[in-house]
Enzyme design. Structure first.
Site, short mmCIF file in Angstrom:
data_model
loop_
_atom_site.label_atom_id
_atom_site.label_comp_id
_atom_site.label_asym_id
_atom_site.label_seq_id
_atom_site.Cartn_x
_atom_site.Cartn_y
_atom_site.Cartn_z
N HIS A 154 65.59 128.45 12.58
CA HIS A 154 64.75 127.36 13.11
C HIS A 154 63.59 127.11 12.16
O HIS A 154 62.98 128.05 11.64
CB HIS A 154 64.25 127.69 14.52
CG HIS A 154 63.32 128.86 14.61
ND1 HIS A 154 61.95 128.75 14.48
CD2 HIS A 154 63.56 130.18 14.84
CE1 HIS A 154 61.39 129.93 14.63
NE2 HIS A 154 62.34 130.82 14.84
N GLU A 206 66.48 135.37 12.28
CA GLU A 206 65.22 135.30 13.04
C GLU A 206 64.16 136.20 12.42
O GLU A 206 64.39 136.89 11.43
CB GLU A 206 65.46 135.74 14.49
CG GLU A 206 65.44 134.60 15.49
CD GLU A 206 64.10 133.91 15.60
OE1 GLU A 206 63.11 134.39 15.01
OE2 GLU A 206 64.02 132.88 16.29
N GLU A 237 62.76 126.06 18.55
CA GLU A 237 63.13 127.38 19.07
C GLU A 237 61.95 128.07 19.74
O GLU A 237 62.11 128.74 20.76
CB GLU A 237 63.65 128.25 17.92
CG GLU A 237 64.22 129.60 18.34
CD GLU A 237 63.19 130.72 18.40
OE1 GLU A 237 63.54 131.81 18.88
OE2 GLU A 237 62.03 130.50 17.97
N ASP A 262 59.06 134.10 10.58
CA ASP A 262 59.52 133.51 11.85
C ASP A 262 59.39 131.99 11.77
O ASP A 262 58.45 131.43 12.30
CB ASP A 262 58.69 134.07 13.00
CG ASP A 262 59.19 133.59 14.36
OD1 ASP A 262 60.36 133.18 14.44
OD2 ASP A 262 58.40 133.61 15.32
#
EC number: 3.4.-.-
Length: 957
Positions: free
Chosen positions: A152, A224, A198, A164
């Site tokens: 994401h 992730e 996300e 992240d």
């Protein structure tokens, strides 16, 4: 002069080999856990790490949550990079298709929350060389499925998103470059997904499900991040078959324990893995960074805190996994029938067990294999030991629990004492005492300095390990000095066998009933203990028979009847025989016998039947045998002199290495996952008790050997324990490198202009933090328990903060203060139809694309204009919804929301309309800027919810 044996069961070899094994393996585990392998100077063709790092720096320049203008800039950059990569490879649309998805939206519910979301995903499809079907066909797809790789590109509003999920995003770009090389072209179709949203509710993955191409893949690799650097671990996997492809990675890292942590809610955060597996039906992997959690969702999730080594670690794992999955052309990941519930039929895999060994070897096997091995061992091991016990008894060599032996018959009134009971209860007493100490230390820390684990996990570990070892040694060495026993090692192994048997039984029940496999080390623990105790049983076959030993004793007693040394005990303080000092039968000491009791003897023994027989029975004396009893360890039973002195080192090599590696790996993973979660509201007591329990499991294999340790190592460990106890009790628990995370939100009443800023964090610490903020000084603080269910252990402190400036003037686009214009930030209108339980609400917020409607009572129906129905998603849950979250792909656009409620229970529908602002890049949230600027160096802010600023108005229908 006796030859020195470097492998004998004496203090020197025991201290040396045990210390070397433990220190060496602990060091190897720490190096593996704390360091990252170097990236290659010559990566595979199609991979450019310098280019990947430049991409990472570009997309992490600013905060870029879904609800920010920077998010659009990141999206534009990624599209241009994808188009550039495809253009340089001179590929056409039949080989690679770029899907700029600005049409998919999803309406779904979770619990009492409903969501309407408009996606802005970027999808790239690389057609497999053996797949001919059109990408978007809804009825013709590759029979064997394709592979989805997902990351994401949105960050949280309080972090730059380097790990992240920036590293995951640039990994996807590099995979595109790699697999579009002619010599790397995949056999199966690969779908590369860069999803947006996300962080807010896994919204981007839900929107992807609405795109027809989501039906192409049958497997997935999700990338992730929940930390800031380090190694990328295999968080979880759907099944054994998929996991085997991850094992092809050069540097595999992870254990199935993390997967069970997600199942049981120990890890609270979620990833897109859940959507792809639970909702879409795919089978795959979740690869993620996991520590340090203090930097997760903060400004320290930046390129400065990660490295190219970390980038390569994730990239290499994704490359190996995707390459393997994309090379499968069979039916392994295809079910036999199509499903009518909208899910992909990817077949059914088997639950698996997996773990790495020093980041180099990856072990994978099926759950039913674990269960079968557990049951087999639980049955075979006791039967084997029973058989060995029977064999020892038949051979007259079973000294276990043996108190005495008879020369003539069982009614002999003065039998030979064997002292087989000596040491039997020693290990459980020592084990319980040492374990009680480390458990007490856990409670002590919680009482006086509960959060020291946050910054000093290894100080806590050092305290627990050194405390257990020293206490165990102290009691073991003391007992051995007072009453030495040649069976102490064997009895300790017997108790370890009993304990590990119980532990494995519990693990087996959990494996069979709940499919929880995190206890897999118990299988190996029990197996090595079983083999070690079996060696001790076999060792006893080298001892003399009890009858021969008794005859030897009798012969020696006859020859030295009138000796003056008749009061010495029947143990070997030297290698010479002491058979003339037979204690009376009631002198058999046990663990509950007073340590001060001497060898009481009376004149009655000299008038016994044996004395009469010995004096008058020359035939018996001549028939007796003198045995060579070998070298008896000082103070131990004489019959033990012929036992092999080297068996112990085989037992140590069986017990220690495998236990240290498997339990130590789990210990380090759990520490990394949990030690900074108290800032999220987790209980520190659970963490300390887990460390205490794992410390016991790690050091229990020293129990059979610890009584041979000299004082040097235990004294050193006592000093370590003393120092770490003092440090852990008095040190401040947070630091510049381990900052306490506090959670920010500003709420504005758009009708009155009143604004409240709040920080949520650990009680007492959050008050100190707020006290250092200029805007909060000289204001009364209102500190209460937060309304967020997962943070009930924290405190929320509120004060009137600096005005937000999230909506610019229409003309000059200059920000203005909330004291005059907040009424224009959001607008709503309500149209009520003819029916009393239906209404339509029009909601619009300026300079935002995220709003909510929060209800005082639940609604039963929801319909958003533009939403597309999907049988896989229910707009409202079975118990109704109390909140509707609305996401638009454009700023300032309205939502038209149809609502239905139960008019019989609630004649009126009331609540709040809330709009969110999340862009902290432009100085439009002065209160957040103030917190970042004035926070002490040991604290750091993060977002508590989707928006940093929440503006609201009340409504009633």
């Amino acid at each position: 002069m006796a030859r020195y044996n470097p492998f004998s069961f004496t203090p020197g070899p025991v201290v040396f080999f045990t210390t070397v094994i433990y220190v060496g393996l602990f060091a190897a585990l720490l190096v593996t856990h704390l360091t990252v392998p170097d990236y290659p100077s010559d990566p595979p063709a199609g991979i450019n790490l310098t280019e990947a790092w430049a991409d990472l720096e570009h997309i992490t320049r600013r905060f870029h949550p879904y609800n920010s203008h920077a998010n659009d800039h990141v999206r534009e950059y990624l599209l241009s990079r994808i188009q550039g990569i495809v253009a340089t490879k001179h590929l056409d649309g039949s080989q690679v298709e770029i899907i700029d998805d600005l049409t998919s939206n999803a309406t779904f519910s979770s619990g009492a929350t409903s969501v309407y979301f408009e996606g802005t995903n970027i999808i790239v499809a690389i057609r497999g060389s053996e797949d001919d079907e059109p990408f978007n066909s809804t009825d013709r797809r590759p029979n064997n499925g394709g592979v989805l790789v997902n990351a994401h590109y949105d960050s949280v509003s309080s972090g730059y998103g380097a790990t992240d999920d920036g590293v995951g995003v640039v990994t996807v770009l590099q995979l595109l470059s790699y697999f579009t090389e002619s010599h790397n072209w995949p056999k199966r179709t690969i779908i590369l997904l860069l999803n947006n949203g996300e962080e807010d509710f896994l919204n981007g993955a839900k929107a992807f499900m609405r795109n027809p191409i989501s039906r192409v893949p049958h497997t997935f690799v999700n990338l992730e991040g929940a930390g800031a650097g380090g190694r990328a671990t295999l968080f979880r996997s759907t099944d054994t078959e998929v996991t085997r492809f991850y094992s092809k990675s050069k540097y595999p890292f992870g254990t199935v324990v993390s997967g069970d942590g997600f199942k049981k809610g120990l890890i609270r955060s979620e990833t897109d893995y859940r959507v792809f597996h639970s909702d879409l039906g795919l089978r795959g992997l979740d690869i993620a960074f996991m520590e340090p959690r203090a930097r997760y969702h903060t400004v320290e999730d930046s390129t400065r805190e990660t490295s190219m080594n970390s980038l390569w670690h994730m990239l290499s794992a994704a490359l190996a996994s995707t390459s393997g999955l994309a090379a499968v052309t069979g039916e392994e990941f295809s079910g036999s029938e199509s499903l009518d519930n909208g899910r992909v039929n990817a077949g059914r895999g088997s639950d698996g067990v997996w773990f790495d060994l020093f980041g180099r070897v990856f072990v994978v096997f099926q759950l039913h294999t674990l269960f079968a091995l557990c049951v087999t061992l639980l049955v075979v091991a006791p039967i084997t030991l029973i058989g060995l016990t029977f064999g020892l008894s038949k051979a007259d060599k079973n000294y276990l629990l043996a108190r005495k032996a008879f020369v003539y018959s069982s009614d002999d009134d003065n039998p030979v004492q064997l002292y087989g009971w000596r040491g039997f209860f020693r290990f459980p007493i020592i084990f319980i005492s040492a374990t009680a100490v480390v458990v007490a230390l856990a409670y002590l820390l919680v009482r006086f300095n509960a959060f020291i684990i946050y910054s000093s996990p290894f100080a806590v570990w050092s305290m627990m390990l050194s405390a257990w070892f020293f206490v165990a040694w102290f009691f073991s060495r003391g007992a051995d000095a007072m009453r030495p026993s040649a069976l102490q090692r064997m009895y300790a192994l017997i108790w370890l066998f009993i304990g590990s048997f119980v532990l494995l039984t519990i693990v087996t029940v959990f494996v069979n009933n709940y499919q929880v496999v995190a206890g897999y080390p118990a299988l190996f623990y029990f197996a090595v203990v079983f083999v070690a105790i079996m060696l001790s049983y076999l060792e006893l076959f080298f001892a003399p028979t009890k009858s021969a030993y008794a005859r030897h004793f009798e012969h020696d007693a006859n020859s030295r009847r009138n000796s003056d040394s008749a009061s010495r005990p029947l143990t070997g303080s030297t290698t010479a025989a002491r058979s003339d000092d037979r204690p009376v039968a009631d002198d058999d000491a046990t663990e509950i016998t007073s340590l001060l009791r001497g060898d009481r003897r009376g004149f009655t023994r000299y008038g016994s039947r044996r004395d009469s027989a010995s004096e008058g029975g020359e035939d018996q004396a001549q028939g007796s045998q003198r045995l060579d009893l070998g070298n008896v360890y000082p103070g131990e039973q004489e019959w033990s002199g012929k036992l092999p002195s080297w068996i112990w080192i085989i037992q140590l090599l069986l017990l220690a290495p495998l236990v240290i590696v498997l339990v130590g790996q789990v210990a380090l993973l759990l520490t990394s996952a949990l030690y900074q979660t108290p800032s999220d509201g987790n209980s520190p007591l659970f963490i300390y008790l887990a460390i205490a329990a794992l410390s016991v499991l790690l050091l229990a294999p020293t129990g059979p050997f610890i009584h041979r340790f000299t004082y040097h190592v235990p004294t050193f460990l006592f000093l370590v324990c003393l120092g770490t106890v003092i440090y852990n009790l008095v040190a401040f628990p947070f630091s510049r490198d381990h900052r306490l995370k506090v959670y920010f939100v500003q709420r504005v009443n758009c009708e009155t202009g009143a604004n409240t800023v709040s920080l949520t964090g650990l009680d007492s610490y959050v008050q100190r933090i707020v006290g250092e903020l200029p805007s909060a000084q000289d204001q009364p603080l209102n500190c209460t328990t937060p309304d967020v269910a997962t943070r009930k252990e924290l405190k929320t402190c509120e004060w009137e903060g600096l005005p937000a400036k999230v909506v610019p003037n229409a003309a000059g686009a200059a920000p203005f203060g909330n004291e005059t214009n907040t009424g224009r930030w959001l607008e709503y209108s309500i149209h009520k139809g003819n029916r009393s339980n239906k209404a339509t609400m029009l909601v619009v917020g300026l300079n935002t694309r995220a709003c909510r409607i929060v209800f005082d009572s639940p609604i039963s129906g929801l319909a958003v204009t533009g939403a597309v129905s999907d049988p896989r998603f229910k707009p409202v849950g079975a118990a109704g919804s109390r909140e509707v979250r609305l996401w638009h792909r454009e700023f300032g656009q309205p939502w038209n929301v149809g609502l239905t409620w139960d008019a019989e229970e609630h004649a009126k529908l009331s609540g709040r309309v809330v709009c969110l602002w999340s862009d902290a890049n432009t100085g439009s949230i002065p209160a957040f800027d103030e917190v970042q600027h004035y926070l002490p160096v040991w604290a750091i802010p993060s977002k508590i919810s989707d928006g940093l600023v929440e503006g609201f108005k009340r409504f009633e229908i």
